[in-house]
Design a protein around this motif. Structure first.
Motif, short mmCIF file in Angstrom:
data_model
loop_
_atom_site.label_atom_id
_atom_site.label_comp_id
_atom_site.label_asym_id
_atom_site.label_seq_id
_atom_site.Cartn_x
_atom_site.Cartn_y
_atom_site.Cartn_z
N ILE A 164 1.36 -27.34 0.21
CA ILE A 164 1.57 -25.91 0.38
C ILE A 164 1.10 -25.53 1.77
O ILE A 164 -0.02 -25.88 2.18
N GLY A 165 1.92 -24.82 2.50
CA GLY A 165 1.58 -24.44 3.86
C GLY A 165 0.40 -23.49 3.93
O GLY A 165 0.30 -22.55 3.15
N VAL A 166 -0.50 -23.77 4.87
CA VAL A 166 -1.64 -22.89 5.15
C VAL A 166 -1.57 -22.58 6.64
O VAL A 166 -2.09 -23.31 7.48
N ASP A 167 -0.89 -21.51 6.96
CA ASP A 167 -0.54 -21.22 8.34
C ASP A 167 -1.58 -20.38 9.05
O ASP A 167 -2.28 -19.56 8.43
N ALA A 168 -1.67 -20.55 10.36
CA ALA A 168 -2.49 -19.68 11.19
C ALA A 168 -1.81 -18.31 11.28
O ALA A 168 -0.59 -18.20 11.08
N PRO A 169 -2.55 -17.24 11.53
CA PRO A 169 -3.99 -17.22 11.81
C PRO A 169 -4.81 -17.13 10.53
O PRO A 169 -4.26 -16.97 9.44
N TYR A 170 -6.12 -17.24 10.69
CA TYR A 170 -7.08 -17.12 9.60
C TYR A 170 -6.83 -18.17 8.52
O TYR A 170 -6.93 -17.91 7.32
N GLU A 171 -6.49 -19.38 8.97
CA GLU A 171 -6.13 -20.43 8.02
C GLU A 171 -7.30 -20.89 7.16
O GLU A 171 -7.10 -21.37 6.04
N THR A 172 -8.53 -20.77 7.67
CA THR A 172 -9.68 -21.17 6.85
C THR A 172 -9.78 -20.31 5.60
O THR A 172 -9.97 -20.82 4.48
N ALA A 173 -9.64 -19.00 5.75
CA ALA A 173 -9.68 -18.10 4.60
C ALA A 173 -8.53 -18.39 3.64
O ALA A 173 -8.70 -18.36 2.41
N LYS A 174 -7.36 -18.68 4.17
CA LYS A 174 -6.21 -18.98 3.32
C LYS A 174 -6.42 -20.28 2.55
O LYS A 174 -6.04 -20.38 1.37
N ILE B 71 -9.30 -21.49 1.64
CA ILE B 71 -10.30 -21.20 0.60
C ILE B 71 -9.63 -20.49 -0.58
O ILE B 71 -9.92 -20.79 -1.76
N LEU B 72 -8.74 -19.56 -0.29
CA LEU B 72 -8.02 -18.86 -1.36
C LEU B 72 -7.19 -19.85 -2.17
O LEU B 72 -7.18 -19.82 -3.41
N MET C 150 -11.77 -13.66 4.48
CA MET C 150 -12.82 -14.54 3.97
C MET C 150 -13.46 -13.94 2.72
O MET C 150 -13.70 -14.63 1.72
N SER C 151 -13.75 -12.65 2.77
CA SER C 151 -14.34 -11.98 1.62
C SER C 151 -13.36 -11.94 0.46
O SER C 151 -13.74 -12.17 -0.70
N TYR C 152 -12.11 -11.64 0.75
CA TYR C 152 -11.06 -11.58 -0.27
C TYR C 152 -10.93 -12.93 -0.98
O TYR C 152 -10.89 -12.99 -2.22
N ALA C 153 -10.91 -14.01 -0.21
CA ALA C 153 -10.78 -15.35 -0.80
C ALA C 153 -12.00 -15.71 -1.62
O ALA C 153 -11.89 -16.26 -2.73
N GLY C 154 -13.19 -15.43 -1.10
CA GLY C 154 -14.41 -15.78 -1.82
C GLY C 154 -14.56 -15.02 -3.12
O GLY C 154 -14.92 -15.59 -4.16
N ARG C 155 -14.28 -13.72 -3.08
CA ARG C 155 -14.41 -12.92 -4.29
C ARG C 155 -13.37 -13.31 -5.34
O ARG C 155 -13.67 -13.38 -6.54
N LEU C 156 -12.14 -13.58 -4.88
CA LEU C 156 -11.12 -14.01 -5.83
C LEU C 156 -11.49 -15.34 -6.47
O LEU C 156 -11.18 -15.58 -7.64
N ALA D 277 -17.58 -4.18 7.62
CA ALA D 277 -16.54 -3.34 7.02
C ALA D 277 -15.40 -4.21 6.49
O ALA D 277 -14.87 -3.96 5.40
N GLY D 278 -15.04 -5.22 7.27
CA GLY D 278 -13.99 -6.12 6.82
C GLY D 278 -14.39 -6.86 5.56
O GLY D 278 -13.60 -7.05 4.63
N TRP D 279 -15.65 -7.30 5.50
CA TRP D 279 -16.15 -8.02 4.33
C TRP D 279 -16.12 -7.13 3.09
O TRP D 279 -15.65 -7.54 2.02
N LEU D 280 -16.59 -5.89 3.21
CA LEU D 280 -16.63 -4.99 2.06
C LEU D 280 -15.23 -4.60 1.60
O LEU D 280 -14.94 -4.55 0.40
N ASP D 281 -14.33 -4.34 2.57
CA ASP D 281 -12.96 -3.99 2.19
C ASP D 281 -12.24 -5.18 1.56
O ASP D 281 -11.43 -5.02 0.64
N GLY D 282 -12.51 -6.39 2.05
CA GLY D 282 -11.89 -7.57 1.46
C GLY D 282 -12.36 -7.80 0.04
O GLY D 282 -11.58 -8.17 -0.84
N ARG D 283 -13.63 -7.57 -0.21
CA ARG D 283 -14.16 -7.73 -1.57
C ARG D 283 -13.55 -6.70 -2.51
O ARG D 283 -13.20 -7.01 -3.66
N ALA D 284 -13.41 -5.48 -2.02
CA ALA D 284 -12.79 -4.44 -2.84
C ALA D 284 -11.33 -4.78 -3.15
O ALA D 284 -10.85 -4.56 -4.27
#
Length: 365
Positions: A200-210, A212-213, A285-291, A342-349
């Protein structure tokens, strides 16, 4: 032909590429042999573990759009000679849309040689299925009707602008996936099924978070994921129906997360903030971790009959053993780069809004 390919493919630099392209452009009779050589290079790529979608992803990343069109046409022509193609391979071919490219002979020859140079330098990677023409054992997966229901639910979850509706639709899709996985394990005819794998493709940007998800989605669906950052994909190992669940759910959650991130970013910009890159990275990163946390809870909450527990345990051991066989040497790395609160809190939400576990509440009134 040999002189042109030797100059262009086995030497570095634009000068050697121009020399090879000049030889080919001056001889229209060489076109048929040039195509035959390209099909030969493709066959070598298949034997090294690559599949059509992998090559398309790599060429799109490293070359240009016209190279993707050339590769699509080459793959379509080369694959036509095989009678036996695995279902995943046929599905990848169906997604190709080869189109023509009108250009002068020198430019065309240059582009073809650039594509061939990439193909012949591909390393061997872990195979995830039989090469074209080889015999294969069909694996059980979703019934078409069930697959259509799940896709429809996830498509609605991606399209709605109401978080509560997205929650309910995604939760229902995950419920269907979990039930189907348990039902598959219970069928006597599937006891002889063995784990398989897909990329499954994990494309840039932010590929580390993707990545993890994707790992979180794979773990929740009794699969294992191994990320290859150099080539932009993760290999997911599991039973066929579970692999389909991972592909569907990961794609949907990524779309939902990206949409939620755009809304949160617009809100931040309205407040005068301009740290877009750090906000997005922290959000995902927050979105992936919380999910990951929520998916793990959801997976544990699926009811399973006691007589099926040994069957599921056996399948889990088989998946782990197959993963270790495919990847005897893997490494772990510490994740860094989260710096925007702010990004971390919004991602978790946003992860909470993309809930995938079924919420059973008593209704009153």
């Amino acid at each position: 032909m040999d002189d042109a390919l030797a100059a262009a493919l086995y030497m570095d630099g634009d000068a050697s590429l121009d020399a090879g392209a000049s030889l080919l452009a001056a001889d229209p009779a060489a076109d048929a042999e040039l195509s035959r050589r390209g099909e030969e290079y493709l066959r070598r790529a298949w034997e090294r573990g690559w599949q059509p979608v992998d090559l398309i992803r790599l060429v799109r990343r490293d070359l240009d759009d016209h190279h993707v069109r050339l590769l699509s046409a080459l793959i379509t022509a080369e694959s036509a000679r095989y009678e036996n193609l695995a279902p995943r391979w046929r599905a990848q071919l169906a997604d190709l849309h080869p189109t023509g490219w009108s250009v002068d002979r020198f430019s065309y020859a240059t582009a073809v040689l650039e594509l061939y140079r990439l193909l012949i330098r591909l390393p061997s990677i872990e195979p995830v299925g039989p090469v074209p023409g080889a015999p294969f054992v069909p694996q059980s997966g979703y019934e078409p009707r069930m697959l259509s229901r799940i896709r429809a639910l996830l498509a609605k979850a991606e399209a709605t602008g109401f978080p509560e509706e997205a929650e309910a639709l995604t939760a229902k899709a995950q419920e269907l996936m979990a039930r189907h996985s348990v039902d598959e394990a219970a069928l006597p005819g599937h006891a002889r099924d063995t784990p398989s794998a897909c990329r499954i493709g994990v494309d840039a940007p932010y590929e580390t978070a993707k990545a993890i998800l994707l790992d979180a989605v794979a773990s929740a669906n009794r699969c294992r994921a191994v990320w290859n950052g150099a080539f932009g994909f993760s290999t997911v190992v599991g039973f066929e129906s579970d692999l389909e669940s991972v592909e569907l759910l990961y794609t949907s959650l990524l779309v939902q997360g990206t949409t939620a991130m755009a809304r949160a970013e617009a809100s931040q910009r309205a407040g005068g903030r301009r740290r877009t890159k750090t906000f997005r990275q922290s959000f995902l990163m927050s979105y992936a971790g919380r999910l990951g946390e929520r998916l793990a809870v959801a997976a544990e909450s699926v009811p399973v009959a006691s007589d099926l527990l040994p069957v599921l345990a056996t399948r889990e051991v088989a998946v782990s053993a197959h993963t270790d066989e495919m990847f005897p040497r893997t490494t772990s790395t510490r994740v860094r780069g989260v710096s925007d609160e702010a990004g971390w809190l919004d991602g978790r939400a946003a992860a909470d809004a993309a809930r995938v576990s079924e919420d059973r509440r008593r209704l009153t009134g």
